[in-house]
Write an enzyme that holds these catalytic residues in place. Structure first.
Site, mmCIF file in Angstrom:
data_model
loop_
_atom_site.group_PDB
_atom_site.id
_atom_site.type_symbol
_atom_site.label_atom_id
_atom_site.label_comp_id
_atom_site.label_asym_id
_atom_site.label_seq_id
_atom_site.Cartn_x
_atom_site.Cartn_y
_atom_site.Cartn_z
ATOM 1 N N ARG A 165 -40.041 105.160 97.348
ATOM 2 C CA ARG A 165 -40.804 106.502 96.306
ATOM 3 C C ARG A 165 -39.361 106.527 94.973
ATOM 4 O O ARG A 165 -39.149 105.685 94.373
ATOM 5 C CB ARG A 165 -40.768 107.273 97.443
ATOM 6 C CG ARG A 165 -39.340 108.515 97.986
ATOM 7 C CD ARG A 165 -38.904 108.796 97.694
ATOM 8 N NE ARG A 165 -39.170 109.848 97.041
ATOM 9 C CZ ARG A 165 -38.544 110.075 95.822
ATOM 10 N NH1 ARG A 165 -36.955 109.132 95.400
ATOM 11 N NH2 ARG A 165 -38.638 110.509 94.251
ATOM 12 N N GLY A 166 -40.733 107.245 94.411
ATOM 13 C CA GLY A 166 -40.110 107.369 93.065
ATOM 14 C C GLY A 166 -40.725 106.033 92.342
ATOM 15 O O GLY A 166 -40.653 105.707 92.156
ATOM 16 N N ALA A 167 -41.488 106.976 90.622
ATOM 17 C CA ALA A 167 -42.099 105.483 90.053
ATOM 18 C C ALA A 167 -41.854 104.436 89.734
ATOM 19 O O ALA A 167 -42.250 103.716 89.930
ATOM 20 C CB ALA A 167 -42.957 106.658 89.276
ATOM 21 N N ARG A 176 -50.203 103.394 96.393
ATOM 22 C CA ARG A 176 -50.349 104.608 95.585
ATOM 23 C C ARG A 176 -50.528 104.244 94.215
ATOM 24 O O ARG A 176 -50.525 103.835 93.494
ATOM 25 C CB ARG A 176 -48.953 105.362 95.595
ATOM 26 C CG ARG A 176 -47.919 104.733 96.821
ATOM 27 C CD ARG A 176 -46.551 105.944 96.972
ATOM 28 N NE ARG A 176 -46.753 107.694 96.729
ATOM 29 C CZ ARG A 176 -45.760 108.193 96.888
ATOM 30 N NH1 ARG A 176 -45.061 107.625 96.504
ATOM 31 N NH2 ARG A 176 -46.228 109.800 96.748
ATOM 32 N N ASP A 234 -44.599 110.071 86.868
ATOM 33 C CA ASP A 234 -45.363 109.313 87.202
ATOM 34 C C ASP A 234 -45.971 109.279 86.900
ATOM 35 O O ASP A 234 -46.864 107.205 86.919
ATOM 36 C CB ASP A 234 -45.719 109.543 88.594
ATOM 37 C CG ASP A 234 -44.964 110.110 89.769
ATOM 38 O OD1 ASP A 234 -44.382 111.208 89.862
ATOM 39 O OD2 ASP A 234 -44.505 109.003 90.273
ATOM 40 N N ASN A 250 -46.441 114.645 87.241
ATOM 41 C CA ASN A 250 -45.187 115.099 88.077
ATOM 42 C C ASN A 250 -45.324 115.044 89.519
ATOM 43 O O ASN A 250 -46.280 115.735 89.536
ATOM 44 C CB ASN A 250 -43.611 114.870 87.868
ATOM 45 C CG ASN A 250 -42.580 114.861 88.571
ATOM 46 O OD1 ASN A 250 -42.237 113.619 88.632
ATOM 47 N ND2 ASN A 250 -42.269 115.766 88.436
#
Ligand code: MRU
Length: 365
Positions: A53-55, A90, A243, A253
Site C-alpha cells: 500500500r502507499g501510492a 484501488r 495519493d 491523502n
C-alpha cells in the site's frame, strides 16, 4: 532501509529472476514476512488487500504486475487485460494509473517476443526512479528541518505525520518520512508524533515500526490528539504524503489529513505534503470534486486488528452491532491549507504557478 540489520527495499525481484517479492504489510508490526508474487492476479490481489500500500509502492507493484502478466500472455490482448485488472484495484492513488500507462507505452512499441524482458526492465527503472525521487525529497525537506532546528536553539524538531508515508509506502526512504530520515542522518534531532490512523492504523503499525527500526524518537498518538498538541506548541511542522495532488496543489491523502491541516492552519503550524511528481495528476484542478475517493469495507471500522496476549493476530469488534458504518479512505486538503509541496525537484508553493515553476514542461496540461 534496514530491518533486523539487513537492507531491504519493499519490492524486489527474487533470485529466480522472475518472482516478485514484497513485504506483507498486513502482518506488520508483529511479523516481518515476505510474499512472493508469481502472477499478475497475485499482484492485483496484493494491492487490493493492502499487502502492499502507499501510492508509490502501489504504482511499482502494478508495474511488476504487468511484467508477471507478460510471462503468461505477451500479446496486445494480454497487455490490455493485465492493465485493466491492475488498474481496477484501488481508485485514489494516481501513481497506479501513471505506472500502468508508462508500462503500456513502453511495451506497446515492442514485439510480443521482447515484452517480458522489457517489462521487467521498465518496472525496475520505475522502482529506481522512485528511490531517487524519495532521496531527493529527503534532501529538500531536510533544509526545512535545519531551519527549525536552528530557530529552536538546537532542540529537536517536532514533526506530526499522518498514516504511513515512509519507506514502507514507497520502495525506499519514503515521502513524508524521507526528510525525517535525512535530518536524523545529518545529526538534526527529530521527534515524530505518529497519528495512529484509524481505521487501518497505518501510523501505529507501520510508521511506528519503521521509525523504531531506525532509532528515531517518536510518540504514537490517537488521531484526535493532534489539534491539542498543536494548540500547546508541541508541533513545529506537519508533513504528510499524498495519493493524488491536483495541478493546483490540492492534496488527497489518507482520511483525517484534512482535519490535521485545519488544526495546523488555526495554530500557525506549517503543513507540508511530500510527494514525487508521479503523484501529481496534471489533468484535474479541484481535488474535492475530481479525486475519486475509495470507499472501503465497513469491517475496517467495525473491527480492529491487533495481537492477543497469546501472540495470535485477531480482529475484534468495536462497534455496536447493527449500526450503519461509512468508510471513506481518503480526503482532500485544499491548497490554501498547504504551506508547500516537497517534490524531488524542490519545495513548491501549493498552487498551479508553484508547481509549474518546478515542472515547466507541464505548462501545456
Ligand atoms: O490506504 P493506504 O495505506 O494505501 O494510504 C496511504 C496513504 O494515504 C499515504 O499517506 C500516501 O499513500 C502517501 S504515500 C507515500
Amino acid at each position: 532501509m534496514r530491518v533486523h540489520g539487513q537492507p531491504y527495499r519493499t519490492i524486489f525481484v527474487a533470485d529466480d529472476g522472475r518472482t516478485v517479492a514484497v513485504i506483507d504489510q498486513t502482518r506488520l508490526p508483529f511479523a516481518f514476512e515476505l510474499r512472493h508474487l508469481q502472477a499478475s492476479e497475485e499482484a492485483a490481489e496484493a494491492i487490493r488487500d493492502m499487502i502492499v500500500r502507499g501510492a508509490p509502492l502501489i504504482g511499482v507493484t502494478a508495474a511488476y504486475g504487468v511484467a508477471l502478466g507478460m510471462r503468461g500472455d505477451p500479446t496486445d490482448a494480454g497487455l490490455a487485460r493485465v492493465v485493466d485488472v491492475l488498474g481496477a484495484t484501488r481508485p485514489t492513488a494516481v501513481n497506479l494509473k501513471w505506472a500502468l500507462e508508462r508500462m503500456r507505452g513502453a511495451l506497446s512499441v515492442e514485439p510480443p517476443s521482447r515484452r517480458v524482458e522489457r517489462a521487467y526492465d521498465e518496472a525496475a527503472r520505475i522502482a529506481d526512479e522512485d528511490v531517487a525521487a524519495c532521496a531527493a525529497i529527503g534532501r529538500h525537506g531536510r533544509a526545512l528541518f535545519a531551519a527549525i532546528h536552528e530557530r529552536r536553539g538546537g532542540k529537536a524538531v517536532r514533526v506530526l505525520t499522518h498514516c504511513n508515508a515512509g519507506w514502507l509506502a514507497c520502495v525506499d526512504w519514503g515521502t513524508a518520512l524521507a526528510p525525517v530520515y535525512a535530518a536524523h542522518e545529518s545529526g538534526i534531532p527529530v521527534h515524530v508524533y505518529v497519528d495512529e490512523t484509524r481505521p487501518r492504523n497505518q501510523g501505529a503499525a507501520l510508521t511506528a515500526f519503521e521509525l523504531g527500526a531506525h532509532g528515531i524518537p517518536h510518540t504514537v498518538i490517537a488521531d484526535n490528539a493532534g489539534g491539542h498538541l498543536m494548540q500547546h506548541g508541541e508541533v513545529d511542522i506537519c508533513i504528510v504524503g499524498s495519493d493524488r495532488t491536483t495541478a493546483t496543489g490540492d492534496v488527497a491523502n489518507k482520511i483525517g489529513t484534512y482535519l490535521k491541516a485545519l488544526a495546523a492552519h488555526d495554530n500557525g503550524v506549517p503543513f507540508y505534503a511530500a510527494l514525487p511528481s508521479s503523484t501529481i495528476d496534471w489533468t484535474i484542478e479541484d481535488g474535492v470534486t475530481d479525486v475519486p475517493i475509495e470507499e472501503r469495507s465497513a469491517r475496517e471500522v467495525t473491527h480492529v486488528r491487533g495481537r492477543a496476549e497469546d501472540g495470535r493476530l485477531l480482529d475484534v469488534e468495536v462497534v455496536a452491532p447493527g449500526s450503519a458504518v461509512a468508510n471513506p479512505a481518503f480526503d482532500v486538503t485544499p491548497a490554501r491549507l498547504v504551506t508547500g509541496i516537497i517534490t524531488e525537484r524542490g519545495v513548491a508553493a501549493a498552487s498551479r504557478a508553484g508547481l509549474l515553476a518546478l515542472y515547466p514542461e507541464r505548462a501545456g496540461g
